[in-house]
Design a protein around this motif. Structure first.
Motif, PDB file in Angstrom:
ATOM      1  N   ARG A   1     -18.225  53.651  84.300  1.00 49.54           N
ATOM      2  CA  ARG A   1     -19.399  52.767  84.227  1.00 49.54           C
ATOM      3  C   ARG A   1     -20.450  53.243  85.222  1.00 49.54           C
ATOM      4  NH1 ARG A   1     -15.131  49.401  84.878  1.00 49.54           N
ATOM      5  NH2 ARG A   1     -15.694  49.006  87.033  1.00 49.54           N
ATOM      6  N   GLY A   2     -21.637  52.717  85.050  1.00 51.83           N
ATOM      7  CA  GLY A   2     -22.715  53.009  86.000  1.00 51.83           C
ATOM      8  C   GLY A   2     -22.963  54.503  86.118  1.00 51.83           C
ATOM      9  N   PRO A   3     -23.139  55.006  87.336  1.00 50.77           N
ATOM     10  CA  PRO A   3     -23.425  56.434  87.503  1.00 50.77           C
ATOM     11  C   PRO A   3     -22.228  57.316  87.145  1.00 50.77           C
ATOM     12  CG  PRO A   3     -23.091  55.412  89.635  1.00 50.77           C
ATOM     13  CD  PRO A   3     -23.110  54.298  88.615  1.00 50.77           C
ATOM     14  N   TYR A   4     -21.046  56.726  87.050  1.00 50.23           N
ATOM     15  CA  TYR A   4     -19.851  57.486  86.692  1.00 50.23           C
ATOM     16  C   TYR A   4     -19.862  57.895  85.221  1.00 50.23           C
ATOM     17  CZ  TYR A   4     -18.259  56.303  91.303  1.00 50.23           C
ATOM     18  OH  TYR A   4     -18.174  56.202  92.662  1.00 50.23           O
ATOM     19  N   ARG A   5     -20.788  57.355  84.446  1.00 52.65           N
ATOM     20  CA  ARG A   5     -20.982  57.818  83.063  1.00 52.65           C
ATOM     21  C   ARG A   5     -21.588  59.210  83.062  1.00 52.65           C
ATOM     22  NH1 ARG A   5     -24.559  53.216  80.514  1.00 52.65           N
ATOM     23  NH2 ARG A   5     -25.669  53.890  82.353  1.00 52.65           N
ATOM     24  N   TYR A   6     -22.281  59.564  84.127  1.00 53.52           N
ATOM     25  CA  TYR A   6     -23.026  60.814  84.169  1.00 53.52           C
ATOM     26  C   TYR A   6     -22.439  61.845  85.125  1.00 53.52           C
ATOM     27  CZ  TYR A   6     -26.214  57.395  82.205  1.00 53.52           C
ATOM     28  OH  TYR A   6     -26.757  56.401  81.441  1.00 53.52           O
ATOM     29  N   LEU A   7     -21.829  61.383  86.199  1.00 51.66           N
ATOM     30  CA  LEU A   7     -21.275  62.280  87.213  1.00 51.66           C
ATOM     31  C   LEU A   7     -19.865  61.847  87.581  1.00 51.66           C
ATOM     32  CD1 LEU A   7     -24.301  62.439  89.693  1.00 51.66           C
ATOM     33  CD2 LEU A   7     -23.591  64.226  88.116  1.00 51.66           C
ATOM     34  N   ARG A   8     -19.036  62.813  87.918  1.00 53.50           N
ATOM     35  CA  ARG A   8     -17.690  62.479  88.363  1.00 53.50           C
ATOM     36  C   ARG A   8     -17.689  61.837  89.744  1.00 53.50           C
ATOM     37  NH1 ARG A   8     -12.912  66.350  86.709  1.00 53.50           N
ATOM     38  NH2 ARG A   8     -13.483  66.721  84.558  1.00 53.50           N
ATOM     39  N   HIS A   9     -18.529  62.304  90.622  1.00 57.46           N
ATOM     40  CA  HIS A   9     -18.511  61.845  92.014  1.00 57.46           C
ATOM     41  C   HIS A   9     -19.914  61.486  92.512  1.00 57.46           C
ATOM     42  CE1 HIS A   9     -14.340  63.074  92.257  1.00 57.46           C
ATOM     43  NE2 HIS A   9     -14.679  64.224  91.715  1.00 57.46           N
ATOM     44  N   PRO A  10     -20.557  60.495  91.905  1.00 56.46           N
ATOM     45  CA  PRO A  10     -21.922  60.157  92.338  1.00 56.46           C
ATOM     46  C   PRO A  10     -21.985  59.607  93.756  1.00 56.46           C
ATOM     47  CG  PRO A  10     -21.101  58.533  90.770  1.00 56.46           C
ATOM     48  CD  PRO A  10     -20.103  59.652  90.798  1.00 56.46           C
ATOM     49  N   ASN A  11     -20.917  58.981  94.237  1.00 50.52           N
ATOM     50  CA  ASN A  11     -20.927  58.471  95.604  1.00 50.52           C
ATOM     51  C   ASN A  11     -21.039  59.624  96.603  1.00 50.52           C
ATOM     52  OD1 ASN A  11     -20.585  55.978  97.308  1.00 50.52           O
ATOM     53  ND2 ASN A  11     -18.964  57.257  98.149  1.00 50.52           N
ATOM     54  N   TYR A  12     -20.409  60.757  96.281  1.00 49.66           N
ATOM     55  CA  TYR A  12     -20.502  61.913  97.168  1.00 49.66           C
ATOM     56  C   TYR A  12     -21.903  62.521  97.129  1.00 49.66           C
ATOM     57  CZ  TYR A  12     -15.448  61.489  97.404  1.00 49.66           C
ATOM     58  OH  TYR A  12     -14.178  61.016  97.598  1.00 49.66           O
ATOM     59  N   LEU A  13     -22.559  62.441  95.979  1.00 52.09           N
ATOM     60  CA  LEU A  13     -23.953  62.880  95.909  1.00 52.09           C
ATOM     61  C   LEU A  13     -24.806  62.012  96.834  1.00 52.09           C
ATOM     62  CD1 LEU A  13     -26.311  64.518  94.771  1.00 52.09           C
ATOM     63  CD2 LEU A  13     -26.365  62.926  92.828  1.00 52.09           C
ATOM     64  N   ALA A  14     -24.553  60.716  96.843  1.00 50.39           N
ATOM     65  CA  ALA A  14     -25.289  59.813  97.734  1.00 50.39           C
ATOM     66  C   ALA A  14     -25.060  60.196  99.197  1.00 50.39           C
ATOM     67  CB  ALA A  14     -24.872  58.364  97.491  1.00 50.39           C
ATOM     68  N   VAL A  15     -23.831  60.511  99.548  1.00 49.91           N
ATOM     69  CA  VAL A  15     -23.516  60.907 100.930  1.00 49.91           C
ATOM     70  C   VAL A  15     -24.217  62.222 101.279  1.00 49.91           C
ATOM     71  CG1 VAL A  15     -21.659  61.592 102.509  1.00 49.91           C
ATOM     72  CG2 VAL A  15     -21.330  59.649 100.971  1.00 49.91           C
TER      73      VAL A  15
END
Length: 192
Positions: free
Chosen positions: A116-130
């Motif tokens: 769901r959310g950004p995980y529809r597009y990227l495997r690790h969007p939280n790491y991109l944020a970091v």
């Protein structure tokens, strides 16, 4: 104008510090819930390295800013906007993962990975944020050396240690491979 800008920077420090404290509390609560669901932690040996890196990152940003005599760069608003984007992405990740969000790697067997959310597009969007935080936050304060050094260290730790451990654990404990494509970033689209 300079006094107003310095006050805004102080408020930013306060907000980021409070955010981290709240996140640690939320992570603990989520970890307790995942443990009740039969979840287990993976990669705990490298977690102190991450915590210390984040702590040194903020200390280094603060010290470099003091060393530069609190000089305010004229283009501070560019990294500030990147930082705001990173915060929005981070919150989107946290909301999307819900009880599965954590600062540690927790696996709940037989539970489906989040798509769901950004995980529809990227495997690790939280790491991109970091990654964006490590790049932009010090630049807001003119701490260029901190931005470069900690961005490189963070990338190394994420790409060489954290992500491979997390992916392996997800493959072993969940239906991760069924949901995600073999590519590094993009999840598989479900056919209707």
């Amino acid at each position: 104008m300079r006094r107003i800008t310095l006050s805004l920077f102080n408020i930013l420090w306060l907000i980021v510090g409070l955010q981290r404290i709240i996140e640690l509390g939320w992570a603990k609560k989520n970890a307790d819930w995942m443990k009740q669901q039969g979840g287990y932690e993976v990669g705990s040996k490298h977690y102190p390295l991450l915590v210390n890196m984040h702590l040194l990152f903020f200390i280094s940003t603060f010290i470099e800013n003091l060393w530069r005599s609190k000089i305010i760069i004229s283009w501070w608003w560019i990294p500030f906007l990147i930082f705001i984007f990173a915060q929005a992405l981070r919150i989107w990740c946290m909301v999307s993962l819900g009880r599965y969000w954590n600062t540690r790697i927790w696996i709940v067997p037989r539970h489906s990975p989040c798509v769901r959310g950004p995980y529809r597009y990227l495997r690790h969007p939280n790491y991109l944020a970091v990654i964006l935080e490590f790049l932009s936050f010090p630049l807001i304060f003119g701490a260029v050396v901190t931005s470069v050094v900690f961005s490189l260290v963070n990338l190394f730790i994420l790409l060489m240690i954290r992500i491979p451990i997390e992916e392996q654990a997800l493959k072993q404990g969940t239906s991760y491979e069924e949901v995600m494509t073999p590519t590094r970033f993009w999840p598989k689209q479900k056919s209707e």
